[in-house]
Design a protein around this motif. Structure first.
Motif, PDB file in Angstrom:
ATOM      1  N   LYS A 187       0.872  -1.170   0.000  1.00 31.92           N
ATOM      2  CA  LYS A 187       0.000   0.000   0.000  1.00 31.92           C
ATOM      3  C   LYS A 187       0.911   1.222   0.000  1.00 31.92           C
ATOM      4  CE  LYS A 187      -3.598  -2.567   0.339  1.00 31.92           C
ATOM      5  NZ  LYS A 187      -3.993  -3.168  -0.889  1.00 31.92           N
ATOM      6  N   TRP A 188       0.764   2.086  -0.995  1.00 28.11           N
ATOM      7  CA  TRP A 188       1.649   3.226  -1.148  1.00 28.11           C
ATOM      8  C   TRP A 188       1.271   4.318  -0.165  1.00 28.11           C
ATOM      9  CZ3 TRP A 188       5.453   1.233  -3.454  1.00 28.11           C
ATOM     10  CH2 TRP A 188       5.267   0.230  -4.379  1.00 28.11           C
ATOM     11  N   PRO A 189       2.250   4.952   0.472  1.00 25.11           N
ATOM     12  CA  PRO A 189       1.974   5.908   1.544  1.00 25.11           C
ATOM     13  C   PRO A 189       1.448   7.265   1.076  1.00 25.11           C
ATOM     14  CG  PRO A 189       4.339   5.689   1.218  1.00 25.11           C
ATOM     15  CD  PRO A 189       3.682   4.681   0.320  1.00 25.11           C
ATOM     16  N   ALA A 190       1.587   7.591  -0.197  1.00 24.37           N
ATOM     17  CA  ALA A 190       1.125   8.900  -0.659  1.00 24.37           C
ATOM     18  C   ALA A 190       0.479   8.761  -2.034  1.00 24.37           C
ATOM     19  CB  ALA A 190       2.296   9.869  -0.742  1.00 24.37           C
ATOM     20  N   PRO A 191      -0.599   9.495  -2.273  1.00 28.18           N
ATOM     21  CA  PRO A 191      -1.223   9.450  -3.603  1.00 28.18           C
ATOM     22  C   PRO A 191      -0.372  10.183  -4.632  1.00 28.18           C
ATOM     23  CG  PRO A 191      -2.299  11.087  -2.249  1.00 28.18           C
ATOM     24  CD  PRO A 191      -1.313  10.383  -1.355  1.00 28.18           C
ATOM     25  N   MET A 192      -0.566   9.834  -5.892  1.00 25.60           N
ATOM     26  CA  MET A 192       0.122  10.524  -6.975  1.00 25.60           C
ATOM     27  C   MET A 192      -0.691  11.761  -7.356  1.00 25.60           C
ATOM     28  SD  MET A 192       1.216   9.133 -10.754  1.00 25.60           S
ATOM     29  CE  MET A 192      -0.401   9.269 -11.527  1.00 25.60           C
ATOM     30  N   PRO A 193      -0.060  12.936  -7.357  1.00 26.86           N
ATOM     31  CA  PRO A 193      -0.783  14.133  -7.800  1.00 26.86           C
ATOM     32  C   PRO A 193      -0.923  14.135  -9.322  1.00 26.86           C
ATOM     33  CG  PRO A 193       1.482  14.688  -7.236  1.00 26.86           C
ATOM     34  CD  PRO A 193       1.292  13.236  -6.891  1.00 26.86           C
ATOM     35  N   PRO A 194      -1.829  14.950  -9.863  1.00 28.38           N
ATOM     36  CA  PRO A 194      -1.944  15.051 -11.323  1.00 28.38           C
ATOM     37  C   PRO A 194      -0.602  15.456 -11.936  1.00 28.38           C
ATOM     38  CG  PRO A 194      -3.754  16.193 -10.260  1.00 28.38           C
ATOM     39  CD  PRO A 194      -2.783  15.817  -9.176  1.00 28.38           C
ATOM     40  N   GLN A 195      -0.278  14.864 -13.097  1.00 30.70           N
ATOM     41  CA  GLN A 195       1.011  15.124 -13.723  1.00 30.70           C
ATOM     42  C   GLN A 195       0.901  15.760 -15.103  1.00 30.70           C
ATOM     43  OE1 GLN A 195       3.873  14.518 -11.970  1.00 30.70           O
ATOM     44  NE2 GLN A 195       2.491  13.971 -10.326  1.00 30.70           N
ATOM     45  N   ALA A 196      -0.252  15.707 -15.742  1.00 29.02           N
ATOM     46  CA  ALA A 196      -0.421  16.258 -17.091  1.00 29.02           C
ATOM     47  C   ALA A 196      -1.709  17.056 -17.141  1.00 29.02           C
ATOM     48  CB  ALA A 196      -0.452  15.131 -18.125  1.00 29.02           C
ATOM     49  N   ASP A 197      -1.709  18.074 -17.998  1.00 29.96           N
ATOM     50  CA  ASP A 197      -2.880  18.941 -18.132  1.00 29.96           C
ATOM     51  C   ASP A 197      -3.753  18.585 -19.326  1.00 29.96           C
ATOM     52  OD1 ASP A 197      -2.183  20.475 -15.880  1.00 29.96           O
ATOM     53  OD2 ASP A 197      -0.814  21.686 -17.083  1.00 29.96           O
ATOM     54  N   THR A 198      -3.209  17.816 -20.273  1.00 33.03           N
ATOM     55  CA  THR A 198      -3.973  17.478 -21.478  1.00 33.03           C
ATOM     56  C   THR A 198      -3.936  15.973 -21.724  1.00 33.03           C
ATOM     57  OG1 THR A 198      -2.111  17.616 -23.022  1.00 33.03           O
ATOM     58  CG2 THR A 198      -3.287  19.689 -22.532  1.00 33.03           C
ATOM     59  N   LYS A 199      -4.944  15.494 -22.437  1.00 34.68           N
ATOM     60  CA  LYS A 199      -4.965  14.078 -22.807  1.00 34.68           C
ATOM     61  C   LYS A 199      -3.797  13.743 -23.730  1.00 34.68           C
ATOM     62  CE  LYS A 199      -9.898  13.447 -22.149  1.00 34.68           C
ATOM     63  NZ  LYS A 199     -11.177  13.099 -22.773  1.00 34.68           N
ATOM     64  N   ASP A 200      -3.434  14.663 -24.620  1.00 36.65           N
ATOM     65  CA  ASP A 200      -2.282  14.433 -25.498  1.00 36.65           C
ATOM     66  C   ASP A 200      -1.032  14.137 -24.686  1.00 36.65           C
ATOM     67  OD1 ASP A 200      -3.397  14.787 -28.123  1.00 36.65           O
ATOM     68  OD2 ASP A 200      -3.402  16.952 -27.800  1.00 36.65           O
ATOM     69  N   ASP A 201      -0.777  14.950 -23.659  1.00 35.35           N
ATOM     70  CA  ASP A 201       0.413  14.749 -22.832  1.00 35.35           C
ATOM     71  C   ASP A 201       0.325  13.465 -22.011  1.00 35.35           C
ATOM     72  OD1 ASP A 201       1.574  17.036 -23.808  1.00 35.35           O
ATOM     73  OD2 ASP A 201       1.281  18.226 -21.979  1.00 35.35           O
ATOM     74  N   ALA A 202      -0.845  13.185 -21.451  1.00 36.77           N
ATOM     75  CA  ALA A 202      -1.009  11.975 -20.648  1.00 36.77           C
ATOM     76  C   ALA A 202      -0.820  10.722 -21.499  1.00 36.77           C
ATOM     77  CB  ALA A 202      -2.384  11.966 -19.976  1.00 36.77           C
ATOM     78  N   VAL A 203      -1.383  10.712 -22.693  1.00 37.43           N
ATOM     79  CA  VAL A 203      -1.218   9.578 -23.603  1.00 37.43           C
ATOM     80  C   VAL A 203       0.246   9.440 -24.000  1.00 37.43           C
ATOM     81  CG1 VAL A 203      -1.755   8.765 -25.946  1.00 37.43           C
ATOM     82  CG2 VAL A 203      -3.598   9.501 -24.422  1.00 37.43           C
ATOM     83  N   ALA A 204       0.911  10.555 -24.267  1.00 33.77           N
ATOM     84  CA  ALA A 204       2.326  10.508 -24.665  1.00 33.77           C
ATOM     85  C   ALA A 204       3.183   9.893 -23.574  1.00 33.77           C
ATOM     86  CB  ALA A 204       2.817  11.915 -25.008  1.00 33.77           C
ATOM     87  N   VAL A 205       3.001  10.309 -22.329  1.00 33.74           N
ATOM     88  CA  VAL A 205       3.850   9.782 -21.261  1.00 33.74           C
ATOM     89  C   VAL A 205       3.515   8.320 -20.951  1.00 33.74           C
ATOM     90  CG1 VAL A 205       2.536  10.538 -19.211  1.00 33.74           C
ATOM     91  CG2 VAL A 205       5.033  10.381 -19.115  1.00 33.74           C
TER      92      VAL A 205
END
Length: 163
Positions: free
Chosen positions: A116-134
């Motif tokens: 169980k991970w101790p901290a949540p991941m914050p948002p990392q991308a602002d657009t779907k293009d960037d999220a799909v790319a990463v």
């Protein structure tokens, strides 16, 4: 020993949350680059190698700017603090959900096994293009052969308002 490991993980998580280089809250953004995303989930279509190469290069830029502090240069994360991306069953089997987490963060980052991970991941991308790319970059690096996710695959994902 287990208690010490847990305290160490919490300390690492706390430090990482304060670091702007991990992406959450950082105003620094990788430069925007328009790309075309392919529909084939296993390989880019013939004749579009330059476009896919540009998308993967964009994904690498984003990874190095936003993800590397927690998931590390080799994608292996930090045991008991940040999950590995190497052979991650969650990532390889839930590509659209992975894109959603990159866009919206996650209060409950899926565990690798019983961790169980101790901290949540914050948002990392602002657009779907960037999220799909990463995500496509991660799916095809670190020893992964995960195919590709497309904008069509994530068209119904909503980007939640930032707070």
């Amino acid at each position: 020993m287990k208690k010490l490991t847990y305290l160490l993980a919490l300390s690492v998580a706390g430090v990482a949350l304060l670091m702007t280089s991990c992406g959450g809250g950082s105003e620094q953004k990788a430069p925007k680059q328009e790309t075309t995303i392919q529909k084939d989930e296993t390989q880019p279509a013939a004749g579009t190698g330059n476009e896919m190469a540009a998308q993967l290069a964009r994904g690498e830029q984003i990874y190095k700017a936003k993800c590397i502090a927690c998931h590390q240069a080799n994608g292996q994360g930090l045991p008991s603090a940040f999950p590995t991306l190497v052979g991650s069953k969650f990532l390889l089997e839930n590509k659209a959900l992975a894109v959603s987490q990159v866009l919206n963060g996650s209060v409950n980052v899926p565990a690798h096994g019983d961790i169980k991970w101790p901290a949540p991941m914050p948002p990392q991308a602002d657009t779907k293009d960037d999220a799909v790319a990463v995500i496509n970059y991660v799916l095809n690096n670190f020893g992964n052969n995960g195919g590709y996710v497309t904008l069509e695959d994530v068209k119904d994902i909503q980007i939640m308002p930032r707070q």
